[in-house]
Motif scaffolding. Structure first.
Motif, PDB file in Angstrom:
ATOM      1  N   LEU A 131     -11.798   4.554  10.467  1.00 49.02           N
ATOM      2  CA  LEU A 131     -12.181   3.532   9.493  1.00 49.02           C
ATOM      3  C   LEU A 131     -11.853   4.014   8.089  1.00 49.02           C
ATOM      4  CD1 LEU A 131     -13.573   0.871   8.750  1.00 49.02           C
ATOM      5  CD2 LEU A 131     -15.735   2.112   8.755  1.00 49.02           C
ATOM      6  N   PHE A 132     -12.145   5.291   7.808  1.00 45.93           N
ATOM      7  CA  PHE A 132     -11.833   5.860   6.501  1.00 45.93           C
ATOM      8  C   PHE A 132     -10.335   5.780   6.231  1.00 45.93           C
ATOM      9  CE2 PHE A 132     -10.435   9.562   4.063  1.00 45.93           C
ATOM     10  CZ  PHE A 132     -11.066   9.288   2.850  1.00 45.93           C
ATOM     11  N   LEU A 133      -9.525   6.109   7.254  1.00 45.19           N
ATOM     12  CA  LEU A 133      -8.079   6.057   7.081  1.00 45.19           C
ATOM     13  C   LEU A 133      -7.600   4.632   6.810  1.00 45.19           C
ATOM     14  CD1 LEU A 133      -6.784   8.554   9.811  1.00 45.19           C
ATOM     15  CD2 LEU A 133      -6.885   8.880   7.337  1.00 45.19           C
ATOM     16  N   GLN A 134      -8.189   3.665   7.505  1.00 46.77           N
ATOM     17  CA  GLN A 134      -7.818   2.264   7.286  1.00 46.77           C
ATOM     18  C   GLN A 134      -8.182   1.825   5.875  1.00 46.77           C
ATOM     19  OE1 GLN A 134      -9.807   0.192  10.445  1.00 46.77           O
ATOM     20  NE2 GLN A 134      -8.064   0.370  11.838  1.00 46.77           N
ATOM     21  N   VAL A 135      -9.374   2.228   5.425  1.00 50.01           N
ATOM     22  CA  VAL A 135      -9.805   1.871   4.074  1.00 50.01           C
ATOM     23  C   VAL A 135      -8.886   2.532   3.055  1.00 50.01           C
ATOM     24  CG1 VAL A 135     -11.662   2.154   2.381  1.00 50.01           C
ATOM     25  CG2 VAL A 135     -12.200   1.409   4.694  1.00 50.01           C
ATOM     26  N   ARG A 136      -8.536   3.790   3.302  1.00 48.86           N
ATOM     27  CA  ARG A 136      -7.645   4.529   2.390  1.00 48.86           C
ATOM     28  C   ARG A 136      -6.274   3.864   2.337  1.00 48.86           C
ATOM     29  NH1 ARG A 136      -6.589   7.258  -1.924  1.00 48.86           N
ATOM     30  NH2 ARG A 136      -5.192   9.003  -1.650  1.00 48.86           N
ATOM     31  N   LEU A 137      -5.741   3.495   3.488  1.00 49.92           N
ATOM     32  CA  LEU A 137      -4.441   2.833   3.537  1.00 49.92           C
ATOM     33  C   LEU A 137      -4.494   1.502   2.798  1.00 49.92           C
ATOM     34  CD1 LEU A 137      -1.529   2.758   4.606  1.00 49.92           C
ATOM     35  CD2 LEU A 137      -2.417   1.687   6.675  1.00 49.92           C
ATOM     36  N   ALA A 138      -5.537   0.751   3.038  1.00 50.79           N
ATOM     37  CA  ALA A 138      -5.690  -0.536   2.353  1.00 50.79           C
ATOM     38  C   ALA A 138      -5.837  -0.326   0.852  1.00 50.79           C
ATOM     39  CB  ALA A 138      -6.890  -1.286   2.913  1.00 50.79           C
ATOM     40  N   ASN A 139      -6.516   0.740   0.466  1.00 48.39           N
ATOM     41  CA  ASN A 139      -6.689   1.040  -0.953  1.00 48.39           C
ATOM     42  C   ASN A 139      -5.342   1.341  -1.600  1.00 48.39           C
ATOM     43  OD1 ASN A 139      -8.284   1.272  -3.199  1.00 48.39           O
ATOM     44  ND2 ASN A 139      -8.840   3.396  -2.828  1.00 48.39           N
ATOM     45  N   ASP A 140      -4.463   2.059  -0.885  1.00 47.58           N
ATOM     46  CA  ASP A 140      -3.130   2.360  -1.402  1.00 47.58           C
ATOM     47  C   ASP A 140      -2.305   1.089  -1.589  1.00 47.58           C
ATOM     48  OD1 ASP A 140      -3.758   5.044  -1.396  1.00 47.58           O
ATOM     49  OD2 ASP A 140      -2.729   5.475   0.500  1.00 47.58           O
ATOM     50  N   VAL A 189      -9.685 -11.708  -4.036  1.00 45.78           N
ATOM     51  CA  VAL A 189     -10.702 -11.768  -2.979  1.00 45.78           C
ATOM     52  C   VAL A 189     -10.549 -10.576  -2.039  1.00 45.78           C
ATOM     53  CG1 VAL A 189     -11.484 -13.079  -0.961  1.00 45.78           C
ATOM     54  CG2 VAL A 189     -10.949 -14.269  -3.092  1.00 45.78           C
ATOM     55  N   GLU A 190      -9.313 -10.256  -1.692  1.00 45.57           N
ATOM     56  CA  GLU A 190      -9.077  -9.112  -0.811  1.00 45.57           C
ATOM     57  C   GLU A 190      -9.523  -7.807  -1.461  1.00 45.57           C
ATOM     58  OE1 GLU A 190      -5.239 -10.571   1.810  1.00 45.57           O
ATOM     59  OE2 GLU A 190      -4.930  -9.883  -0.246  1.00 45.57           O
ATOM     60  N   ARG A 191      -9.315  -7.675  -2.766  1.00 43.78           N
ATOM     61  CA  ARG A 191      -9.773  -6.463  -3.474  1.00 43.78           C
ATOM     62  C   ARG A 191     -11.292  -6.376  -3.461  1.00 43.78           C
ATOM     63  NH1 ARG A 191      -5.876  -6.857  -8.546  1.00 43.78           N
ATOM     64  NH2 ARG A 191      -7.104  -8.740  -8.634  1.00 43.78           N
ATOM     65  N   LYS A 192     -11.970  -7.514  -3.620  1.00 44.22           N
ATOM     66  CA  LYS A 192     -13.438  -7.515  -3.559  1.00 44.22           C
ATOM     67  C   LYS A 192     -13.916  -7.100  -2.169  1.00 44.22           C
ATOM     68  CE  LYS A 192     -14.794 -10.730  -7.167  1.00 44.22           C
ATOM     69  NZ  LYS A 192     -15.564 -11.927  -7.493  1.00 44.22           N
ATOM     70  N   GLU A 193     -13.236  -7.603  -1.134  1.00 42.00           N
ATOM     71  CA  GLU A 193     -13.605  -7.240   0.238  1.00 42.00           C
ATOM     72  C   GLU A 193     -13.364  -5.756   0.493  1.00 42.00           C
ATOM     73  OE1 GLU A 193     -11.417  -9.904   2.741  1.00 42.00           O
ATOM     74  OE2 GLU A 193     -12.763 -11.580   2.340  1.00 42.00           O
ATOM     75  N   LEU A 194     -12.271  -5.216  -0.025  1.00 40.17           N
ATOM     76  CA  LEU A 194     -11.978  -3.793   0.124  1.00 40.17           C
ATOM     77  C   LEU A 194     -13.029  -2.946  -0.600  1.00 40.17           C
ATOM     78  CD1 LEU A 194     -10.131  -1.517   1.072  1.00 40.17           C
ATOM     79  CD2 LEU A 194      -8.813  -1.825  -1.037  1.00 40.17           C
ATOM     80  N   THR A 195     -13.401  -3.366  -1.801  1.00 44.52           N
ATOM     81  CA  THR A 195     -14.426  -2.645  -2.554  1.00 44.52           C
ATOM     82  C   THR A 195     -15.752  -2.673  -1.806  1.00 44.52           C
ATOM     83  OG1 THR A 195     -13.318  -3.202  -4.620  1.00 44.52           O
ATOM     84  CG2 THR A 195     -15.600  -2.479  -4.783  1.00 44.52           C
ATOM     85  N   LEU A 196     -16.080  -3.802  -1.213  1.00 48.81           N
ATOM     86  CA  LEU A 196     -17.307  -3.911  -0.435  1.00 48.81           C
ATOM     87  C   LEU A 196     -17.263  -2.977   0.777  1.00 48.81           C
ATOM     88  CD1 LEU A 196     -20.027  -5.242   0.150  1.00 48.81           C
ATOM     89  CD2 LEU A 196     -18.790  -7.049   1.350  1.00 48.81           C
ATOM     90  N   ALA A 197     -16.108  -2.915   1.455  1.00 52.75           N
ATOM     91  CA  ALA A 197     -15.972  -2.024   2.617  1.00 52.75           C
ATOM     92  C   ALA A 197     -16.143  -0.570   2.203  1.00 52.75           C
ATOM     93  CB  ALA A 197     -14.605  -2.234   3.280  1.00 52.75           C
ATOM     94  N   VAL A 198     -15.567  -0.185   1.074  1.00 52.21           N
ATOM     95  CA  VAL A 198     -15.715   1.191   0.584  1.00 52.21           C
ATOM     96  C   VAL A 198     -17.170   1.464   0.241  1.00 52.21           C
ATOM     97  CG1 VAL A 198     -15.095   2.792  -1.277  1.00 52.21           C
ATOM     98  CG2 VAL A 198     -13.335   1.369  -0.214  1.00 52.21           C
TER      99      VAL A 198
END
Length: 92
Positions: free
Chosen positions: A5-14, A22-31
């Motif tokens: 999950l951390f790797l997926q979040v990191r990849l999405a962050n990159d 909206v996608e950035r807000k969802e990514l921030t929420l996941a982090v």
């Protein structure tokens, strides 16, 4: 576990430069949720250890005190995490 999950979040962050608002807000929420879970685990794993030791009638006063401090810190840190990520949400 949480490592993939951390790797997926990191990849999405990159890749966040090409994400919508909206996608950035969802990514921030996941982090934020990942940080809350990791902090919770770190602060509460000692409570589990102390409980197991107590089952075997082993009482280590210093561990119990440290456990109480960590559980209290967890509550305080959650508030700080929400404030930090709340500001990030307002700036997106």
């Amino acid at each position: 576990g949480s490592f993939p999950l951390f790797l997926q979040v990191r990849l999405a962050n990159d890749e966040s430069q090409i994400l919508s608002r909206v996608e950035r807000k969802e990514l921030t929420l996941a982090v934020m949720l990942l940080v809350v879970v990791v902090v919770f685990f770190f602060c509460n794993v000692l409570a589990f250890i102390v409980s197991v030791l107590e089952l075997f009638k082993i009482a280590i006063n210093e561990l119990t005190i440290l456990n109480n401090v960590l559980v209290t810190v967890n509550s305080s840190v959650n508030f700080i995490i929400y404030c930090i990520f709340g500001q990030k949400f307002r700036h997106l």
